[in-house]
Each structure stands twice: as C-alpha cells, then as structure tokens.
Motif scaffolding. Structure first.
Motif, PDB file in Angstrom:
ATOM      1  N   GLU A 276     -77.732 -58.208  34.089  1.00 23.76           N
ATOM      2  CA  GLU A 276     -77.028 -57.517  33.018  1.00 23.76           C
ATOM      3  C   GLU A 276     -77.872 -57.471  31.733  1.00 23.76           C
ATOM      4  OE1 GLU A 276     -73.096 -58.898  32.404  1.00 23.76           O
ATOM      5  OE2 GLU A 276     -72.444 -58.472  34.462  1.00 23.76           O
TER       6      GLU A 276
ATOM      7  N   SER B  82     -74.914 -61.153  37.342  1.00 25.27           N
ATOM      8  CA  SER B  82     -74.997 -61.491  35.917  1.00 25.27           C
ATOM      9  C   SER B  82     -76.444 -61.527  35.441  1.00 25.27           C
ATOM     10  CB  SER B  82     -74.335 -62.839  35.657  1.00 25.27           C
ATOM     11  OG  SER B  82     -72.960 -62.797  35.968  1.00 25.27           O
TER      12      SER B  82
ATOM     13  N   SER C 177     -72.035 -63.573  42.226  1.00 27.35           N
ATOM     14  CA  SER C 177     -71.697 -63.227  40.843  1.00 27.35           C
ATOM     15  C   SER C 177     -72.867 -63.513  39.901  1.00 27.35           C
ATOM     16  CB  SER C 177     -70.466 -64.017  40.393  1.00 27.35           C
ATOM     17  OG  SER C 177     -69.327 -63.642  41.138  1.00 27.35           O
ATOM     18  N   MET C 178     -73.559 -64.628  40.150  1.00 27.19           N
ATOM     19  CA  MET C 178     -74.705 -64.978  39.312  1.00 27.19           C
ATOM     20  C   MET C 178     -75.833 -63.962  39.476  1.00 27.19           C
ATOM     21  SD  MET C 178     -74.543 -67.579  37.278  1.00 27.19           S
ATOM     22  CE  MET C 178     -76.295 -67.932  37.105  1.00 27.19           C
TER      23      MET C 178
ATOM     24  N   THR D 107     -70.652 -65.305  32.288  1.00 26.66           N
ATOM     25  CA  THR D 107     -70.232 -63.996  32.800  1.00 26.66           C
ATOM     26  C   THR D 107     -69.745 -64.097  34.237  1.00 26.66           C
ATOM     27  OG1 THR D 107     -71.885 -62.955  31.371  1.00 26.66           O
ATOM     28  CG2 THR D 107     -70.969 -61.612  33.146  1.00 26.66           C
ATOM     29  N   ALA D 108     -70.354 -64.987  35.014  1.00 30.45           N
ATOM     30  CA  ALA D 108     -69.984 -65.136  36.424  1.00 30.45           C
ATOM     31  C   ALA D 108     -68.719 -65.958  36.612  1.00 30.45           C
ATOM     32  CB  ALA D 108     -71.131 -65.802  37.191  1.00 30.45           C
TER      33      ALA D 108
ATOM     34  N   ALA E  97     -75.879 -66.137  31.615  1.00 26.91           N
ATOM     35  CA  ALA E  97     -75.498 -65.580  32.922  1.00 26.91           C
ATOM     36  C   ALA E  97     -74.266 -66.279  33.507  1.00 26.91           C
ATOM     37  CB  ALA E  97     -76.664 -65.690  33.896  1.00 26.91           C
TER      38      ALA E  97
END
Length: 324
Positions: free
Chosen positions: A219, A216, A212-213, A243-244, A240
């Motif tokens: 993005e 992120s 997930s990181m 968001t994760a 970051a």
C-alpha cells in the motif's frame, strides 16, 4: 462513534433474543426425536427391577409424559422467572452446573484464543516479511497441514509426546490427585490443553495474517514510509501491521463457533472440568433443561464474539459502518 456502537449493540441484542429462543426450541425438538430415553439414564441398572407403575410414575413426575412443546413452555417460563430447572442426569440445579463449570471453560477458551492470536500475529507477520524465504515456506506448509487435523487428534498426540513420552506436563484433570486447587496446579494442567486448542485454531489465522500483511506491504502509506528511510522493522510493525489487523479482527469473530467446538473436544480429551462433560452427559441422557441451557451458553458465546469483533473493527477504523 459511540452512538454507532450503541446502536449496533442494541440491534444485536434485539436480534439475539429470538435466535436464543429458536435455538432452545430446536434443542427440545431434536432431543424429543432422539433414540435415547431419559428414563433409562434416570433409573440406570435399577430400570431392570423397577415395575411399570414406578416407571410411569417417575415419567409423570419428570413431565416426560407431556408433549414436547408443553415441556418447552414450562422450561421457558421457568427461565424467565430465574429458575433454570434441575438436571436429571447430574441431579443438580442447572444454574449450579453452569456456575461451577462455565468459568473453567471460559478460562480454557480465552487462553487458547490468546495463544492462537499470538501465534498468528507473530507467524503471519514474519512469513509476509520474509516472503518466499525458508521461514515463510515452513510457516505456510505447517499452516496448511494443520488445517485438516481435528483438535482431538492434536490432543491425543500431545498427550503421547509431552505427557506419556517426555513427562513434562500432566495428562488430564484440573489438579493432581489429592491436591487442592491452586494457581500453580491449574496453570500446570491448563498448559497442554490450552496449547492444543491454540494450535488447532492457528492455521486459518496465521495464513490470513500473512495474506493481509502481503497486501498491506504494497500500500501507498507503507511505500511512503520506506521512501522516508524508516527502518524495515518500523515499516512492518507500525505501518503495515495495523492495516492488516482490521480483517484479522473480523476473522476472529467468524472463528468463534470453531473455537467453541474445539473447546468441547479438548475438554473431553483432557478431562477438563468444564461444560463439555455436561454437554455429553446431557445429550446421552436427553436431559432437556441442561442440554438447552448449555446450548444457549454456546450460542450466546458465538453471538457475543461476533459483536465484540464488530465493535473492535469500528474502534480500529471509524470509517467502518455499523451493520443495519
């Protein structure tokens, strides 16, 4: 947002009631098909000297001579009136068994989950931040390796190393023999089983945080933060990582059943005085009231964990729609 959360909670509660009833009925039906006879556990070695009349009388007193659906109906009616029944195997009211053991199980599970979340957030964030480096490869390799190791294997290895080998932590139990229950004693005996439980739940979480990181970090808002000249630490932790967190919270809710299973296994290995011992005793003794209630507690924990994860997801991102 408050209205959406309220509707979600009400829907989940309405869904939980039939689920719990079906689970309890399933426990009774499965127990009735078990090869174990509750009378054997009830009498113990006295069964060899008991007469057939005595066995038949006790079977009738315990209601074991009635159809399983009738036994379930009587038990369910008692639950609705607040009477959880008597555990035949432990010779105690089921309510007393649950009240005495559930807090210790909750303590172990909560501590283990907290450690797993801490390990996952720290390890996954560092691995993604240093993608391709030595730390990233090490964390990823250890995570994949631990995915296939059962919690009881980790428990036995930890006992061999930290208790028997190094002598740092006690082997089992809630306190040392003869000692009163105190914060220091409980903390010392909780450390190893909670650590084992936390490590056993970490692999899936840490790998998920890392993935997930990585997403992120690519993005637009993170790229914009870097373009503004912000320090890399600030970019990772303040832009970051939040968001994760949303998919990570959802994953935690999905991992609750595995946490319940892991807690039972760890409790058994470390002789932790939680519900695990009651589960094993109730299963081998076909103790309907205790087995059904312990199973319901575990099912309720799974449903509650899923609900809390969904509520947390809505709070973290109001754009997330509550389920229908």
């Amino acid at each position: 947002m408050t209205r959406a959360i309220s509707r979600l909670v009400l829907r989940r509660l309405a869904f939980a009631v039939p689920v719990l009833v079906i689970v309890a009925l399933g426990v009774f039906l499965l127990a009735s098909a078990s090869p174990f006879d509750p009378i054997d556990q009830y009498f113990g070695v006295r069964l060899f000297t008991a007469s057939a009349a005595d066995v038949a009388r006790v079977r009738a007193e315990l209601g074991l001579d009635r159809p399983v659906l009738e036994q379930f109906g009587q038990w369910f009616g008692g639950v609705l009136s607040g009477d959880l029944g008597i555990s035949r195997s432990l010779r105690q009211p089921v309510a007393q068994v649950v009240a005495e053991r559930l807090p210790w199980t909750a303590l172990l599970a909560a501590t283990g989950l907290a450690l797993a979340v801490l390990f996952a957030l720290v390890g996954g964030t560092i691995a993604a931040w240093r993608q391709g480096g030595v730390v990233d490869r090490l964390i990823t390799a250890v995570g994949h390796a631990l995915e296939g190791v059962p919690p009881f294997v980790l428990a036995l290895l930890s006992i061999a190393v930290f208790s028997l080998g190094l002598g740092w932590l006690p082997v089992a139990g809630l306190t040392d023999a003869g000692e009163d229950v105190s914060f220091a004693q409980v903390a010392e005996h909780l450390a190893l089983p909670a650590l084992v439980l936390g490590v056993s739940q970490t692999p899936w979480l840490v790998l998920h945080v890392r993935q997930s990181m990585l997403g992120s970090l690519t993005e637009d808002h993170v790229t914009g933060a870097r373009a503004r000249g912000l320090a890399e630490r600030v970019v990772v932790l303040r832009h970051a990582l939040p968001t994760a967190l949303l998919p990570f919270v959802t994953l935690i809710g999905a991992r609750i059943p595995e946490l319940v299973t892991g807690t039972v296994l760890v409790e058994e290995v470390f002789s932790w005085p939680g519900l695990a011992g009651a589960v094993v005793t109730a299963a081998t003794a076909v103790d309907y009231p205790l087995l059904a209630m312990v199973t319901l507690v575990a099912t309720a924990a799974v449903l509650l964990g899923s609900l809390l994860a969904d509520v947390a997801a809505i709070l973290l991102d109001p754009r997330v729609a509550a389920d229908g």
